[in-house]
Scaffold this motif. Structure first.
Motif, PDB file in Angstrom:
ATOM      1  N   LEU A 100       0.807  -1.225   0.000  1.00 56.30           N
ATOM      2  CA  LEU A 100       0.000   0.000   0.000  1.00 56.30           C
ATOM      3  C   LEU A 100       0.837   1.270   0.000  1.00 56.30           C
ATOM      4  O   LEU A 100       0.383   2.306  -0.473  1.00 56.30           O
ATOM      5  CB  LEU A 100      -0.970  -0.015   1.183  1.00 56.30           C
ATOM      6  N   GLU A 101       2.049   1.204   0.512  1.00 56.44           N
ATOM      7  CA  GLU A 101       2.934   2.371   0.453  1.00 56.44           C
ATOM      8  C   GLU A 101       3.629   2.479  -0.903  1.00 56.44           C
ATOM      9  O   GLU A 101       4.140   3.541  -1.254  1.00 56.44           O
ATOM     10  CB  GLU A 101       3.985   2.303   1.558  1.00 56.44           C
ATOM     11  N   ARG A 170      -6.758  -0.446  -5.644  1.00 56.51           N
ATOM     12  CA  ARG A 170      -7.783  -0.043  -6.624  1.00 56.51           C
ATOM     13  C   ARG A 170      -8.529   1.199  -6.173  1.00 56.51           C
ATOM     14  O   ARG A 170      -8.873   2.059  -6.970  1.00 56.51           O
ATOM     15  CB  ARG A 170      -8.753  -1.183  -6.852  1.00 56.51           C
ATOM     16  N   TYR A 171      -8.792   1.298  -4.878  1.00 53.30           N
ATOM     17  CA  TYR A 171      -9.535   2.444  -4.352  1.00 53.30           C
ATOM     18  C   TYR A 171      -8.617   3.502  -3.741  1.00 53.30           C
ATOM     19  O   TYR A 171      -9.073   4.362  -2.998  1.00 53.30           O
ATOM     20  CB  TYR A 171     -10.601   1.967  -3.360  1.00 53.30           C
ATOM     21  N   ARG A 172      -7.327   3.406  -4.084  1.00 53.22           N
ATOM     22  CA  ARG A 172      -6.322   4.408  -3.714  1.00 53.22           C
ATOM     23  C   ARG A 172      -6.274   4.688  -2.211  1.00 53.22           C
ATOM     24  O   ARG A 172      -6.151   5.831  -1.777  1.00 53.22           O
ATOM     25  CB  ARG A 172      -6.547   5.700  -4.493  1.00 53.22           C
ATOM     26  N   GLN A 173      -6.339   3.618  -1.442  1.00 53.92           N
ATOM     27  CA  GLN A 173      -6.222   3.723   0.006  1.00 53.92           C
ATOM     28  C   GLN A 173      -4.762   3.556   0.401  1.00 53.92           C
ATOM     29  O   GLN A 173      -4.088   2.648  -0.070  1.00 53.92           O
ATOM     30  CB  GLN A 173      -7.054   2.629   0.697  1.00 53.92           C
ATOM     31  N   SER A 174      -4.288   4.419   1.274  1.00 52.66           N
ATOM     32  CA  SER A 174      -2.917   4.290   1.773  1.00 52.66           C
ATOM     33  C   SER A 174      -2.916   3.320   2.956  1.00 52.66           C
ATOM     34  O   SER A 174      -3.970   2.977   3.497  1.00 52.66           O
ATOM     35  CB  SER A 174      -2.388   5.654   2.234  1.00 52.66           C
ATOM     36  N   TYR A 175      -1.720   2.933   3.364  1.00 51.10           N
ATOM     37  CA  TYR A 175      -1.622   2.045   4.528  1.00 51.10           C
ATOM     38  C   TYR A 175      -2.194   2.727   5.765  1.00 51.10           C
ATOM     39  O   TYR A 175      -2.915   2.107   6.550  1.00 51.10           O
ATOM     40  CB  TYR A 175      -0.163   1.627   4.770  1.00 51.10           C
ATOM     41  N   ASP A 177      -4.560   4.872   5.891  1.00 50.43           N
ATOM     42  CA  ASP A 177      -6.024   4.896   5.781  1.00 50.43           C
ATOM     43  C   ASP A 177      -6.650   3.612   6.318  1.00 50.43           C
ATOM     44  O   ASP A 177      -7.756   3.636   6.864  1.00 50.43           O
ATOM     45  CB  ASP A 177      -6.479   5.065   4.318  1.00 50.43           C
ATOM     46  N   VAL A 178      -5.971   2.482   6.106  1.00 46.89           N
ATOM     47  CA  VAL A 178      -6.572   1.178   6.436  1.00 46.89           C
ATOM     48  C   VAL A 178      -5.753   0.399   7.460  1.00 46.89           C
ATOM     49  O   VAL A 178      -5.939  -0.814   7.601  1.00 46.89           O
ATOM     50  CB  VAL A 178      -6.780   0.326   5.156  1.00 46.89           C
ATOM     51  N   ALA A 182      -6.149  -3.460   8.408  1.00 45.04           N
ATOM     52  CA  ALA A 182      -5.063  -4.405   8.095  1.00 45.04           C
ATOM     53  C   ALA A 182      -4.713  -5.228   9.322  1.00 45.04           C
ATOM     54  O   ALA A 182      -4.536  -6.454   9.228  1.00 45.04           O
ATOM     55  CB  ALA A 182      -3.833  -3.653   7.583  1.00 45.04           C
ATOM     56  N   GLU A 183      -4.631  -4.579  10.473  1.00 45.95           N
ATOM     57  CA  GLU A 183      -4.315  -5.298  11.716  1.00 45.95           C
ATOM     58  C   GLU A 183      -5.407  -6.309  12.047  1.00 45.95           C
ATOM     59  O   GLU A 183      -5.113  -7.451  12.434  1.00 45.95           O
ATOM     60  CB  GLU A 183      -4.148  -4.299  12.864  1.00 45.95           C
TER      61      GLU A 183
END
Length: 195
Positions: A100-101, A170-175, A177-178, A182-183
């Motif tokens: 994601l980065e 695909r939805y341009r989410q950064s690390y 952001d999520v 993710a955790e």
């Protein structure tokens, strides 16, 4: 003299960074060395000073990106004890963070759908999966009754992480952001090892 001037004004690193984004946005087959150079504001001869052909440039990108990912993973593994569930969770989060980065890197490494180009990355993908599989199997070995999962679990976990990364790219989410998602995702996946 002209070659030296070209080398000073256009570095190999700059070409790799800008070409990575172009490959991810436009696809490998659409681009030519001439179109890459034009997008960067240089003559195509400037690129040929560093790379003989587009395939060599693409391979240099893939090789550099996998090397970076593998080094980050090995460094993370060296800081923890093999077989610990926490080690696996950290490795999985590190993989998600990397994807994601570095969305353009990740797309080139794992998402290009072209048989010819996959030849450049197949061996390097296998090295990443082997390292990940070693950590998963080590964690599984600490729990009795996990023998049947030794070969299916690494692939299932990897594919689940890949889906998470691909969806968020695909939805341009950064690390950032999520990060919490993710955790939670990694924690949920690791439940399969304890079960």
């Amino acid at each position: 003299m002209a070659r030296k001037a070209v080398a000073q004004e256009l570095s190999r690193e700059r070409i790799l960074e800008e070409a990575r984004q172009l490959f991810a946005e436009h696809g490998y087959h659409t681009l030519t060395m001439r179109s890459i150079a034009k997008a960067m504001g240089y003559s195509h001869g400037a690129l040929y000073y560093h790379f003989k052909e587009k395939a060599e440039l693409f391979y240099a990108l893939v090789n550099k990106d996998f090397h970076t990912l593998l080094e980050r993973q090995k460094e993370m593994i060296s800081r923890s004890r093999m077989g610990k569930k926490g080690q696996l969770e950290k490795l999985m989060l590190e993989f998600i963070r990397f994807g994601l980065e570095n969305p353009y890197h990740y797309e080139i490494m794992f998402m290009i759908n072209d048989a010819e180009l996959q030849l450049y990355s197949r061996t390097l993908q296998a090295q990443c999966l082997d390292l990940f599989s070693t950590v998963v199997r080590s964690a599984l070995s600490l729990q009795p009754g996990n023998e049947q999962k030794m070969y299916t679990m690494p692939w299932s976990l990897f594919m689940s992480m890949h889906g998470f990364i691909s969806y968020n790219i695909r939805y341009r989410q950064s690390y950032e952001d999520v990060k919490r998602l993710a955790e939670l995702h990694v924690d949920f996946l690791c439940e399969g090892i304890r079960a």
